[in-house]
Motif scaffolding. Structure first.
Motif, PDB file in Angstrom:
ATOM      1  N   TRP A  84     -15.123  12.686  -3.571  1.00  0.00           N
ATOM      2  CA  TRP A  84     -14.299  13.078  -2.424  1.00  0.00           C
ATOM      3  C   TRP A  84     -13.668  11.846  -1.781  1.00  0.00           C
ATOM      4  N   GLY A  85     -14.459  10.803  -1.543  1.00  0.00           N
ATOM      5  CA  GLY A  85     -13.896   9.581  -0.979  1.00  0.00           C
ATOM      6  C   GLY A  85     -12.815   8.999  -1.868  1.00  0.00           C
ATOM      7  N   GLN A  86     -13.009   9.105  -3.181  1.00  0.00           N
ATOM      8  CA  GLN A  86     -12.036   8.571  -4.122  1.00  0.00           C
ATOM      9  C   GLN A  86     -10.732   9.360  -4.078  1.00  0.00           C
ATOM     10  N   TYR A 146       3.668   1.111   5.583  1.00  0.00           N
ATOM     11  CA  TYR A 146       2.853   0.869   4.390  1.00  0.00           C
ATOM     12  C   TYR A 146       1.538   0.179   4.720  1.00  0.00           C
ATOM     13  N   ALA A 147       1.533  -0.639   5.747  1.00  0.00           N
ATOM     14  CA  ALA A 147       0.273  -1.248   6.188  1.00  0.00           C
ATOM     15  C   ALA A 147      -0.690  -0.171   6.685  1.00  0.00           C
ATOM     16  N   ILE A 148      -0.169   0.802   7.428  1.00  0.00           N
ATOM     17  CA  ILE A 148      -0.996   1.904   7.924  1.00  0.00           C
ATOM     18  C   ILE A 148      -1.574   2.705   6.764  1.00  0.00           C
ATOM     19  N   LEU A 149      -0.747   3.013   5.763  1.00  0.00           N
ATOM     20  CA  LEU A 149      -1.208   3.819   4.625  1.00  0.00           C
ATOM     21  C   LEU A 149      -2.302   3.107   3.830  1.00  0.00           C
ATOM     22  N   VAL A 150      -2.131   1.799   3.606  1.00  0.00           N
ATOM     23  CA  VAL A 150      -3.143   1.045   2.855  1.00  0.00           C
ATOM     24  C   VAL A 150      -4.452   0.982   3.627  1.00  0.00           C
ATOM     25  N   VAL A 151      -4.366   0.677   4.919  1.00  0.00           N
ATOM     26  CA  VAL A 151      -5.575   0.574   5.747  1.00  0.00           C
ATOM     27  C   VAL A 151      -6.291   1.913   5.815  1.00  0.00           C
ATOM     28  N   LEU A 200     -10.891   5.305   4.728  1.00  0.00           N
ATOM     29  CA  LEU A 200     -11.473   6.610   4.418  1.00  0.00           C
ATOM     30  C   LEU A 200     -12.457   6.516   3.256  1.00  0.00           C
ATOM     31  N   PHE A 201     -12.121   5.726   2.238  1.00  0.00           N
ATOM     32  CA  PHE A 201     -13.024   5.603   1.089  1.00  0.00           C
ATOM     33  C   PHE A 201     -14.319   4.906   1.477  1.00  0.00           C
ATOM     34  N   ILE A 209     -18.312   6.228   1.799  1.00  0.00           N
ATOM     35  CA  ILE A 209     -19.257   5.657   0.845  1.00  0.00           C
ATOM     36  C   ILE A 209     -20.345   4.864   1.562  1.00  0.00           C
ATOM     37  N   TRP A 210     -19.975   4.150   2.608  1.00  0.00           N
ATOM     38  CA  TRP A 210     -20.938   3.271   3.279  1.00  0.00           C
ATOM     39  C   TRP A 210     -22.068   4.061   3.929  1.00  0.00           C
TER      40      TRP A 210
END
Length: 328
Positions: free
Chosen positions: A183-185, A216-221, A226-227, A231-232
């Motif tokens: 799901w995270g992926q 694009y900075a927002i999308l990458v961050v 979220l991943f 996971i953490w």
């Protein structure tokens, strides 16, 4: 809050009163009509020819992409939540995982619409029909994007809350944890896919602006956040399970070792030999517990995530490089 297996996007479609396909067709028809109005009123050059027409396909493409990938995200989310249900110490949190906050949905849509107005810069566009097309398409696209980001953040928060409330984990059972990592992926990949798709429509001039860098900075961050957030939390739960397992092993190993030492001091070699085997077994099991991974994903998932992150960076870099070389 209304409970049920509905996503914020489903809630929006329900509020509009249209099916997913009907909503896509309605938006497409509206944008085509506005674009036809631009060409009719101002001529073919008003849209910048074929190149301009291609760039104007960005917003419809992203809207269709968001609506198309949302069912896959919902299915992966359902699988992750159902995987957590038998493990959770507080099953009532699992039951609340699909609740939809209507106020949050409206706020996300308004934030997206406001961002669309800022990035469109409408007062700089003189052609009325062109302004209507750009503003309408940007408002729909960024509202849907903001809703997707809100949906991902809320799900990640609820997922983390369930995990931190306590899970009955088997340190060596990776099958039950696979839906959680997947799901995270898929959430991360969905944002990366949207980023790559949008880059195909952008020119060097568009990518070199502050607006593009912010988007694009927002999308990458967001994709990375979220991943790793999802996971953490599972990683912390696995570390706790590992420590509990080690505490039990250490207790039994200490008892077996003390009894072995006692028999050796008494000179009871036969009984000492019988007690030697449990210490060896417990020591070997301790090594297995220490070697067990405390991350819920396998190397394949890590490689896929790394490749997905490299893809938009590569496309962005190529676009910039081509633009710089052609300008000299």
């Amino acid at each position: 809050m209304n409970t049920g297996p509905r996503s914020p996007v489903d809630e929006l479609l329900g509020y509009v009163g249209l099916s997913r396909l009907a909503f896509i067709l309605a938006v497409a028809c509206l944008l085509v009509l506005l674009l036809f109005g631009v060409v009719l009123m101002h001529g073919w050059l008003a849209v910048g020819g074929l190149r301009g027409l291609w760039k104007m396909g960005l917003e419809p493409a992203i809207i269709v992409y968001i609506l198309g990938i949302n069912p896959l995200l919902r299915r992966r989310w359902t699988l992750a939540i159902e995987a957590l249900r038998p493990l959770a110490d507080r099953p009532e949190l699992v039951d609340q995982a699909n609740a939809v906050n209507k106020h949050g949905v409206r706020a996300a849509l308004l934030v997206g619409a406001a961002f669309a107005v800022w990035i469109t810069y409408p007062w700089s566009i003189e052609d009325r029909w062109f302004l209507l097309y750009v503003l309408a398409s940007n408002i729909v696209m960024f509202s849907m994007t903001a809703l997707s980001i809100y949906e991902g953040l809320v799900r990640s928060q609820r997922y983390t809350r369930i995990v931190r409330a306590g899970l009955q984990l088997d340190l060596f059972d990776r099958v039950s944890l696979t839906p959680l990592a997947r799901w995270g992926q898929i959430v991360s990949l969905s944002f990366v896919g949207g980023t790559c798709l949008s880059l195909l429509f952008q020119s060097y001039e568009d990518l070199s602006t502050v607006h593009s860098l912010v988007v694009y900075a927002i999308l990458v961050v967001v994709s990375l956040t979220l991943f790793f957030t999802s996971i953490w939390s599972v990683h912390d739960a696995l570390v706790a399970a590992q420590q509990r397992e080690l505490a039990i092993v250490h207790q039994h190993w200490s008892e077996a070792r003390s009894e072995l030492k006692l028999k050796l001091s008494e000179g009871a070699a036969g009984e000492a030999a019988r007690l030697y085997e449990p210490t060896v077994v417990l020591g070997a099991y301790e090594s297995q517990v220490l070697a067990a991974s405390t991350w819920p994903f396998n190397p394949k998932i890590v490689k896929e995530l790394a490749a997905s992150i490299v893809a938009p960076l590569l496309i962005y870099g190529l676009k910039i490089a081509i633009g710089l070389s052609s300008s000299h």
